[in-house]
Design an enzyme around this catalytic site. Structure first.
Site, mmCIF file in Angstrom:
data_model
loop_
_atom_site.group_PDB
_atom_site.id
_atom_site.type_symbol
_atom_site.label_atom_id
_atom_site.label_comp_id
_atom_site.label_asym_id
_atom_site.label_seq_id
_atom_site.Cartn_x
_atom_site.Cartn_y
_atom_site.Cartn_z
ATOM 1 N N HIS A 1 -7.610 0.428 0.220
ATOM 2 C CA HIS A 1 -7.136 -0.064 1.521
ATOM 3 C C HIS A 1 -7.816 -1.378 1.891
ATOM 4 O O HIS A 1 -7.149 -2.370 2.217
ATOM 5 C CB HIS A 1 -7.418 0.998 2.600
ATOM 6 C CG HIS A 1 -7.024 0.583 3.983
ATOM 7 N ND1 HIS A 1 -5.852 0.986 4.575
ATOM 8 C CD2 HIS A 1 -7.650 -0.203 4.903
ATOM 9 C CE1 HIS A 1 -5.761 0.461 5.785
ATOM 10 N NE2 HIS A 1 -6.849 -0.256 6.021
ATOM 11 N N GLU A 2 -9.137 -1.384 1.840
ATOM 12 C CA GLU A 2 -9.869 -2.597 2.217
ATOM 13 C C GLU A 2 -9.568 -3.736 1.237
ATOM 14 O O GLU A 2 -9.497 -4.899 1.629
ATOM 15 C CB GLU A 2 -11.374 -2.318 2.270
ATOM 16 C CG GLU A 2 -11.791 -1.247 3.280
ATOM 17 C CD GLU A 2 -11.329 -1.527 4.698
ATOM 18 O OE1 GLU A 2 -11.075 -2.701 5.033
ATOM 19 O OE2 GLU A 2 -11.215 -0.569 5.483
ATOM 20 N N HIS B 1 -6.468 -5.746 2.194
ATOM 21 C CA HIS B 1 -6.733 -6.844 3.130
ATOM 22 C C HIS B 1 -7.249 -8.067 2.377
ATOM 23 O O HIS B 1 -6.821 -9.200 2.626
ATOM 24 C CB HIS B 1 -7.788 -6.411 4.158
ATOM 25 C CG HIS B 1 -7.276 -5.506 5.224
ATOM 26 N ND1 HIS B 1 -6.199 -5.812 6.024
ATOM 27 C CD2 HIS B 1 -7.714 -4.289 5.646
ATOM 28 C CE1 HIS B 1 -5.989 -4.830 6.883
ATOM 29 N NE2 HIS B 1 -6.895 -3.896 6.673
ATOM 30 N N HIS C 1 -4.675 -10.107 0.551
ATOM 31 C CA HIS C 1 -3.912 -10.983 1.449
ATOM 32 C C HIS C 1 -4.586 -12.354 1.537
ATOM 33 O O HIS C 1 -3.913 -13.395 1.571
ATOM 34 C CB HIS C 1 -3.815 -10.337 2.830
ATOM 35 C CG HIS C 1 -2.619 -10.739 3.608
ATOM 36 N ND1 HIS C 1 -2.247 -10.133 4.786
ATOM 37 C CD2 HIS C 1 -1.685 -11.710 3.413
ATOM 38 C CE1 HIS C 1 -1.148 -10.686 5.255
ATOM 39 N NE2 HIS C 1 -0.797 -11.648 4.448
#
Length: 743
Positions: free
Chosen positions: A525-526, A529, A532
């Site tokens: 999940h992290e 980010h 991106h």
């Protein structure tokens, strides 16, 4: 559109002095990179031998020249403020065509200079172990943030930008410049009250301060109406005897009404009357807490009214994908209908478990946790316990998997780099360079993943510095950048920090840090980010990477979790840390089925809270009777019948009402979109380069330089979505059939 810069393997002068190990790794030896990547996380001795000796030249934190001491923060801050004040004067005096042509880039540079200090200082003050450094970072943050607030309410910058927008030269601005100008104008006109008369602007500042103070008080002072309830220990049958013993005083069990003990009681106590009492007590916030919330809601409503908005929800949503509270309600209603069949089936399974236990009454709100636990226990695979599954997920192995996945999808890999003395805040922080097979180094990633005393336990992604094209003559602070020798263009590299709280490798044994399956998903999940930021291809800081619409920002991270649940992806790396045996696919499939058993019910709970958030920020009744508004939302959308007593006043514990006021729907929306992109683009093609490039081209590269709707239409090939609106929000809500987050 800005032409994507041509990145090279060569490093700029500011980073050429890095360890020779870095150059060797960057130029080849992918197989060696892969093995080393695992070992630097799994073997303490390998990391110790890999790092530079303390006698090596010291560099500042994140390689920033100034940040070698607490005093360096003051030097860096003072220099930044001096630069920005000169830049502000230049922008405010704009009057020529060339001034207007360059104004957006100058404003973007201004924002970047301020954010370099604010973002870095915010990270340092929450993470660094040295109290003196923390104090210096806090001072730096406060100085720059205060100056930024002055600029946000100053008319000079606004008037200059407004004049430039009205000049014919503005038609020559790039798409990114147009996007940044639009964002800045919304911030000036609709978020900072720049056009208000002096008395109203003064009131705007007062309201903003009051909202911040009330919000902090609401989050920090949470308390239940009743702190404890007492029972005879005989009534707590099913609860862990050790927990019961710890709570017993003078023959009575005194149970806190909020926290782990209350949650444990709801999951395990067999006596339904006890669970009912615990549930009702845990749903009731102190009256003082509700009063603080209503004051916060009133100040937000006043602020919205001052700025001409119908409600605070209308103000908060104007520049988001949703745009209006009505559109959010359309999405939530559509999602509610799509979710209902699966969530109802899950609740029916709980009701059946209740009947099998000898109860002939319908499922009650205080039954949910208890019978969820019962069903999960009955379905648990006794042959593969969670701790045995962890043996296949050493931290180094998971990083190997991420690197291998990114190589297949995007042509990226992680290369370990020995940080210079002073570059990191703790000796356990690993530095990785992100290397593209076509573009060279494109980002720097700092991984602070092991637990230590005093460290914040919450996982987080921090953008220390965004990517941005650097104009000739811009000050070099020493942080990583890339030079394109063919054009002479210089770009600052995104600098990212990932924070987790995993167990450290045992230095007295060969055992590495072993992650639970939930922790593997957290890391993915992290890293979503971070991806991106890695693959954002914008020339301007204001729209780089994660600087996008709030209801689009969680998409990459939520989508990344799908890869963590893919057997195809797990087969790239999940191997036993001792035997090197690959994980059994059946084990993973069983684990995934267990995790998704009540996913739709959990989604239902989030729908209820998102509806309540919207109503509390758009309904006048909420300003004086927030409990009635909250209870109505719960009764309207819960699939378990509830009355007002059952709904209680739990909104007094709903801390996200401050941080995500009127925006709590965003995570649900991104979860639904991620599910659709997974199904349409990646499922069955989880390691396919064409699928990865499609996603990178249509979503990741843009950052915030185009709307989420355009990116969504592009990646799915559905042009009918590109303009957004209520119809598009309804379509997205209808996608939410089944179990959001299932593999």
């Amino acid at each position: 559109m800005i032409v994507r810069p041509r990145w090279r393997r060569g490093y700029s002068n500011s980073v050429a002095a890095a360890s020779t190990k870095t150059a060797d790794v960057a130029e080849g030896g992918k197989q060696w990179d892969d093995a080393l990547l695992r070992d630097i996380f799994d073997k303490s001795d390998v990391w110790h031998n890999f790092t530079q000796p303390s006698s090596a030249p010291h560099r500042g934190l994140f390689q920033n020249h100034d940040l070698t001491s607490p005093e360096g923060f003051r030097t860096y801050t003072s220099r930044t403020l001096e630069q920005t004040k000169k830049l502000v004067a230049q922008i405010e005096s704009s009057h020529t065509e060339e001034d207007y042509r360059c104004i957006v880039r100058r404003l973007d540079l201004l924002s970047d200079l301020l954010c370099r200090v604010i973002d870095m200082s915010d990270f340092v003050r929450s993470t660094h172990p040295d109290p003196q450094i923390v104090a210096a970072a806090h001072e730096a943050y406060s100085r720059v943030y205060e100056y930024m607030n002055v600029l946000n309410t100053s008319t000079g910058l606004y008037q200059a930008l407004k004049k430039a927008q009205g000049h014919p030269v503005s038609k020559s601005w790039s798409r990114e410049e147009q996007a940044v100008a639009r964002i800045l104008m919304i911030d000036f006109e609709e978020k900072s009250g720049i056009n208000l008369p002096p008395s109203a602007r003064k009131r705007f500042v007062e309201l903003s301060s009051e909202i911040a103070e009330l919000g902090q008080k609401f989050v920090e002072d949470m308390a239940p109406e009743k702190q404890y309830i007492s029972f005879s220990s005989a009534r707590l049958k099913g609860m862990d005897p050790m927990v019961v013993r710890e709570l017993t005083r003078f023959g009575k069990v005194t149970l806190p009404t909020v926290g782990m003990a209350a949650s444990h009681a709801l999951r395990t106590v067999e006596d339904e009357d006890v669970r009912k009492e615990v549930f009702h007590a845990s749903q009731r916030a102190a009256k003082s807490q509700i009063k603080i919330l209503e004051m916060l809601l009133q100040r937000r409503a006043d602020l919205a009214g001052l700025l001409g908005a119908e409600s605070y929800a209308h103000l908060a949503l104007k520049d988001k994908m949703a745009r209006t509270p009505e559109a959010v309600s359309t999405f939530l209603d559509a999602l509610s209908e799509a979710n209902k069949p699966t969530a109802s089936a899950e609740l029916a399974a709980m009701a059946m478990a209740k009947q099998k236990a000898g109860w002939d009454t319908e499922l009650k709100p205080w039954d949910r946790e208890f019978y969820t636990t019962r069903v999960l226990h009955n379905n648990r695979n006794r042959q593969k316990a969670g701790d045995e599954l962890s043996a296949y997920f050493s931290l180094g192995t998971v990083f190997q998997g991420l690197s291998r996945l990114f190589t297949r999808l995007y042509g990226l890999r992680f290369v370990p780099v020995s940080p210079a003395p002073g570059e990191t805040w703790n000796s356990q922080v690993r530095r990785l360079d992100v290397i593209s097979e076509t573009e060279g180094r494109i980002a720097v990633l700092y991984c602070d993943l092991f637990s230590r005393p005093g460290k914040n336990p919450n996982p987080a992604h921090f953008t220390i510095r965004c990517s941005r094209n650097i104009p000739i003559g811009d000050t070099d602070d020493g942080m990583p950048s890339n030079l394109d020798p063919s054009t002479g263009a210089l770009s600052q590299l995104p600098t990212i920090a990932l924070i987790c709280n995993f167990a450290s490798p045992n230095p007295r044994s060969s055992s590495p840090s072993l992650l639970s399956f939930r922790e593997v998903q957290t890391l993915f999940h992290e890293m979503g980010h971070a991806l991106h930021s890695f693959l954002g291809r914008t020339a301007l800081h204001g729209v780089a990477g994660t600087r996008c619409q709030t209801d689009w920002a969680e998409l990459p991270s939520v989508l990344s979790e799908h890869f963590a649940r893919s057997p195809t992806v797990l087969s790239l790396f999940a191997r036993h840390w001792q035997t090197d045996e690959p994980i059994n696919p059946e084990t993973i499939l069983h684990k995934l089925s267990q995790e998704s058993l009540f996913a739709a019910t959990e989604t239902r709970s989030q729908i209820v809270l998102a509806v309540a958030d919207q109503r509390l920020h758009s309904t006048k009744l909420a300003l004086t009777d927030s409990s009635s508004v909250f209870q109505s939302a719960v009764m309207d959308y819960s699939l378990i019948p509830m009355d007002r007593e059952d709904a209680g006043t739990w909104h007094g514990f709903f801390g996200h009402l401050y941080g995500y006021g009127a925006l709590y729907y965003a995570y649900l929306m991104d979860s639904v979109i991620a599910e659709e992109i997974w199904r349409e683009v990646f499922k069955g093609r989880e390691i396919d380069r064409e699928a990865g490039e499609r996603y990178a081209k249509e979503v990741l590269r843009w950052g915030g330089s185009r709307s989420g709707w355009e990116s969504l239409a592009g990646v799915l090939g559905k042009d009918e979505l590109k303009d957004g609106g209520e119809k598009a929000m309804r379509v997205v809500g209808e996608w939410g059939k089944g179990k959001i987050g299932s593999a």
